[in-house]
Design a protein around this motif. Structure first.
Motif, PDB file in Angstrom:
ATOM      1  N   THR A 217       0.848  -1.225  -0.334  1.00 24.45           N
ATOM      2  CA  THR A 217      -0.031   0.503  -0.308  1.00 24.45           C
ATOM      3  C   THR A 217       1.262   0.910   0.142  1.00 24.45           C
ATOM      4  O   THR A 217       1.629   1.164   0.666  1.00 24.45           O
ATOM      5  CB  THR A 217      -0.654   0.121   1.084  1.00 24.45           C
ATOM      6  OG1 THR A 217      -0.036  -0.049   1.933  1.00 24.45           O
ATOM      7  CG2 THR A 217      -2.006  -1.008   1.084  1.00 24.45           C
TER       8      THR A 217
ATOM      9  N   THR B 257       0.573   6.061   0.500  1.00 27.35           N
ATOM     10  CA  THR B 257      -0.730   6.228   1.299  1.00 27.35           C
ATOM     11  C   THR B 257      -0.452   7.996   0.587  1.00 27.35           C
ATOM     12  O   THR B 257       1.348   7.649   1.555  1.00 27.35           O
ATOM     13  CB  THR B 257      -1.099   6.109   3.026  1.00 27.35           C
ATOM     14  OG1 THR B 257      -1.458   4.980   2.956  1.00 27.35           O
ATOM     15  CG2 THR B 257      -1.716   7.144   3.331  1.00 27.35           C
TER      16      THR B 257
ATOM     17  N   ASN C  23      -0.369  12.072   2.101  1.00 28.65           N
ATOM     18  CA  ASN C  23      -0.547  12.806   3.361  1.00 28.65           C
ATOM     19  C   ASN C  23      -0.308  13.702   2.593  1.00 28.65           C
ATOM     20  O   ASN C  23      -0.090  13.944   2.047  1.00 28.65           O
ATOM     21  CB  ASN C  23       0.649  12.822   4.178  1.00 28.65           C
ATOM     22  CG  ASN C  23       1.752  11.256   4.791  1.00 28.65           C
ATOM     23  OD1 ASN C  23       0.231  10.394   5.065  1.00 28.65           O
ATOM     24  ND2 ASN C  23       2.529  11.219   4.930  1.00 28.65           N
TER      25      ASN C  23
ATOM     26  N   ALA D  56       4.843  10.493   1.455  1.00 28.19           N
ATOM     27  CA  ALA D  56       3.972   9.374   1.238  1.00 28.19           C
ATOM     28  C   ALA D  56       4.982   8.200   1.808  1.00 28.19           C
ATOM     29  O   ALA D  56       5.646   8.793   2.618  1.00 28.19           O
ATOM     30  CB  ALA D  56       3.873   8.389  -0.694  1.00 28.19           C
TER      31      ALA D  56
ATOM     32  N   SER E 233      -0.987  -5.903   6.306  1.00 25.29           N
ATOM     33  CA  SER E 233      -0.362  -5.639   5.684  1.00 25.29           C
ATOM     34  C   SER E 233      -0.923  -5.361   3.594  1.00 25.29           C
ATOM     35  O   SER E 233      -0.363  -5.697   3.001  1.00 25.29           O
ATOM     36  CB  SER E 233       1.171  -4.965   5.740  1.00 25.29           C
ATOM     37  OG  SER E 233       1.710  -6.274   5.263  1.00 25.29           O
TER      38      SER E 233
ATOM     39  N   ALA F  44      -1.787   5.143  -6.747  1.00 21.80           N
ATOM     40  CA  ALA F  44      -1.850   6.306  -6.004  1.00 21.80           C
ATOM     41  C   ALA F  44      -1.782   8.016  -7.085  1.00 21.80           C
ATOM     42  O   ALA F  44      -2.362   8.021  -7.045  1.00 21.80           O
ATOM     43  CB  ALA F  44      -0.493   6.016  -4.817  1.00 21.80           C
TER      44      ALA F  44
ATOM     45  N   GLN G 123      -4.691   8.304  -8.759  1.00 25.35           N
ATOM     46  CA  GLN G 123      -5.928   8.749  -7.995  1.00 25.35           C
ATOM     47  C   GLN G 123      -5.613   9.624  -8.011  1.00 25.35           C
ATOM     48  O   GLN G 123      -6.299  10.827  -8.246  1.00 25.35           O
ATOM     49  CB  GLN G 123      -5.931   8.024  -6.471  1.00 25.35           C
ATOM     50  CG  GLN G 123      -6.666   6.515  -6.553  1.00 25.35           C
ATOM     51  CD  GLN G 123      -6.300   6.668  -5.451  1.00 25.35           C
ATOM     52  OE1 GLN G 123      -7.346   6.685  -4.149  1.00 25.35           O
ATOM     53  NE2 GLN G 123      -5.602   4.976  -4.951  1.00 25.35           N
TER      54      GLN G 123
ATOM     55  N   PRO H 188      -9.077  10.479   1.853  1.00 24.92           N
ATOM     56  CA  PRO H 188      -7.376   9.701   1.921  1.00 24.92           C
ATOM     57  C   PRO H 188      -7.052   8.982   0.475  1.00 24.92           C
ATOM     58  O   PRO H 188      -7.974   8.876  -0.563  1.00 24.92           O
ATOM     59  CB  PRO H 188      -7.266   8.984   2.584  1.00 24.92           C
ATOM     60  CG  PRO H 188      -8.280   9.503   3.773  1.00 24.92           C
ATOM     61  CD  PRO H 188      -9.415   9.482   3.312  1.00 24.92           C
ATOM     62  N   ILE H 189      -6.206   9.956   0.255  1.00 19.88           N
ATOM     63  CA  ILE H 189      -5.299   8.878  -1.410  1.00 19.88           C
ATOM     64  C   ILE H 189      -4.142   7.929  -0.715  1.00 19.88           C
ATOM     65  O   ILE H 189      -3.385   7.873  -0.284  1.00 19.88           O
ATOM     66  CB  ILE H 189      -4.733   9.284  -2.048  1.00 19.88           C
ATOM     67  CG1 ILE H 189      -5.770  10.238  -2.507  1.00 19.88           C
ATOM     68  CG2 ILE H 189      -4.162   8.722  -3.480  1.00 19.88           C
ATOM     69  CD1 ILE H 189      -5.114  11.340  -4.238  1.00 19.88           C
ATOM     70  N   VAL H 190      -4.933   6.311  -1.325  1.00 19.80           N
ATOM     71  CA  VAL H 190      -4.166   5.344  -0.699  1.00 19.80           C
ATOM     72  C   VAL H 190      -4.280   3.839  -1.962  1.00 19.80           C
ATOM     73  O   VAL H 190      -4.612   3.605  -2.234  1.00 19.80           O
ATOM     74  CB  VAL H 190      -4.843   4.031   0.461  1.00 19.80           C
ATOM     75  CG1 VAL H 190      -3.896   2.922   0.453  1.00 19.80           C
ATOM     76  CG2 VAL H 190      -5.139   5.594   1.756  1.00 19.80           C
TER      77      VAL H 190
ATOM     78  N   ARG I  27      -3.237   0.494  -3.473  1.00 23.83           N
ATOM     79  CA  ARG I  27      -2.850  -0.235  -3.366  1.00 23.83           C
ATOM     80  C   ARG I  27      -2.930  -1.784  -4.395  1.00 23.83           C
ATOM     81  O   ARG I  27      -2.900  -1.479  -5.813  1.00 23.83           O
ATOM     82  CB  ARG I  27      -4.932  -1.741  -2.539  1.00 23.83           C
ATOM     83  CG  ARG I  27      -4.824  -0.751  -1.346  1.00 23.83           C
ATOM     84  CD  ARG I  27      -6.245  -0.873  -0.866  1.00 23.83           C
ATOM     85  NE  ARG I  27      -6.816  -0.615   0.349  1.00 23.83           N
ATOM     86  CZ  ARG I  27      -7.027   0.537   0.011  1.00 23.83           C
ATOM     87  NH1 ARG I  27      -7.488   1.422  -0.578  1.00 23.83           N
ATOM     88  NH2 ARG I  27      -7.380   1.680   1.660  1.00 23.83           N
TER      89      ARG I  27
END
Length: 344
Positions: free
Chosen positions: A49, A51, A53, A58, A99, A125, A128, A178-180, A182
């Motif tokens: 993943t 993520t 911030n 990241a 995870s 990510a 997105q 949020p942008i996560v 995967r």
């Protein structure tokens, strides 16, 4: 046998032949050995993943413990995909309950297979981020492009300037949360690789004791994401292989009890036993990986045993067929065995 696509064996051999070590003079009671080794490496299952911030930094999380510099390599991969400084990426290891499922940390697979999952998660990510920029500009997501770490608006968009990762991330709360990124994947195999090693060994003919005086390891590493960590993997493999070749063995008494069960008696090489191990990295990209990565850690364990044995034969004239080449075994062979002509 199997046929491999782009692979660095031929280039490896040519590079070794042209290296100064190949023709360097030897001293008294010294011999030189050369050997080539191969390892197929592994792929298997991996998850990651990534993520974002709010400040544009990241965080990447995977399930493989770092045993060879993989956290830094994964941070570099995220930084490459998002075009942000690697210092802005925090790489962490989580257990596979939290995870995403990830297979064993071994088989020279982590930088290859889990790294591939990290790249795909970073790509997710990034997609997105483009969609959020499209929302801010009120345009179709497919019309947004990505260049040099910025979302680029389609031509003709009014009052729209390219947006950086930080600028898009700062407005996450107002554009969807949020942008996560995967990714989970199964890599059917890793890039197999070859290594070629040159070993110079000096033998005391009166005691059978030997020491490695020079060692050069050549390896097709595919693409060295973090070269200094790759070098460390190669040097570590050599050290382990030399230990197997010269000293390491289990010793049992007549009752079947191991007599050297501790590190005090099980003789592994330490830093003072070895010279500085020179490494030469050959980069022939692995077509199975987006960056050309190949597994690195296990390949350099393969050639040392044969390279050391060949150097011992060159130094003593005796062909050994049993390891380790410990001083008692070498001395007994020197005293009892007829020399084998060079080239035999």
């Amino acid at each position: 046998g199997p046929k491999y696509g782009p692979i660095g064996l031929e280039l490896l051999l040519e590079t070794a032949r042209r290296h100064p070590h190949w023709t360097a003079p030897l001293g008294p009671n010294q011999g030189r050995g050369f050997a080539v080794g191969f390892w197929f490496n592994a792929g298997m299952n991996s998850s990651a993943t990534v993520t974002l911030n709010a400040d544009g930094s990241a965080a990447v999380v995977t399930g493989n413990p770092d045993i060879g510099g993989t956290r830094v390599a994964q941070a570099l991969m995220v930084a490459e995909e998002l075009a942000i400084p690697v210092e802005r990426v925090r790489s962490s290891v989580g257990d596979t309950d939290s995870s995403g499922f990830t297979d064993v940390t071994g088989g020279s697979r982590v930088c290859y297979a889990t790294g591939m999952a990290v790249i795909r998660a970073a790509e997710d990510a990034r997609d997105q981020l483009k969609a959020r920029a499209a929302k801010m500009w009120n345009v179709a997501p497919d019309a947004v492009t990505w260049q040099d770490g910025r979302a680029i608006p389609p031509p003709g968009t009014e009052k729209a300037e390219p947006l950086t990762v930080a600028e898009i991330a700062a407005k996450m709360t107002h554009t969807g949360g949020p942008i996560v990124g995967r990714a989970s994947l199964y890599a059917p195999m890793a890039g197999p690789a070859f290594g070629a090693h040159i070993c110079d060994l000096e033998v005391d003919p009166e005691t059978g004791q030997s020491r490695v005086v020079r060692y050069t390891a050549f390896q097709d590493v595919g693409k060295a994401v973090h070269p200094s960590f790759v070098e460390g993997q190669m040097q570590g493999g050599v050290a382990q292989g030399v230990g197997w070749a010269l000293n390491e063995e289990y010793i049992y008494n007549s009752d079947g009890v191991m007599e050297n069960a501790g590190f005090l008696d099980y003789r592994m090489p330490v830093a003072s036993d070895l010279p500085m191990i020179e490494t030469v990295m050959i980069e022939v990209a692995n077509p199975l990986h987006p960056y050309g990565v190949r597994g690195v850690g296990e390949v350099p364990i393969v050639p040392p045993l044969a390279a050391v044995a060949n150097a011992m034969r060159d130094a003593t004239g005796v062909r050994f067929t049993e390891l380790p080449l410990s001083p008692p075994r070498v001395l007994a062979a020197i005293e009892s065995a007829a020399p084998v002509p060079v080239g035999a």
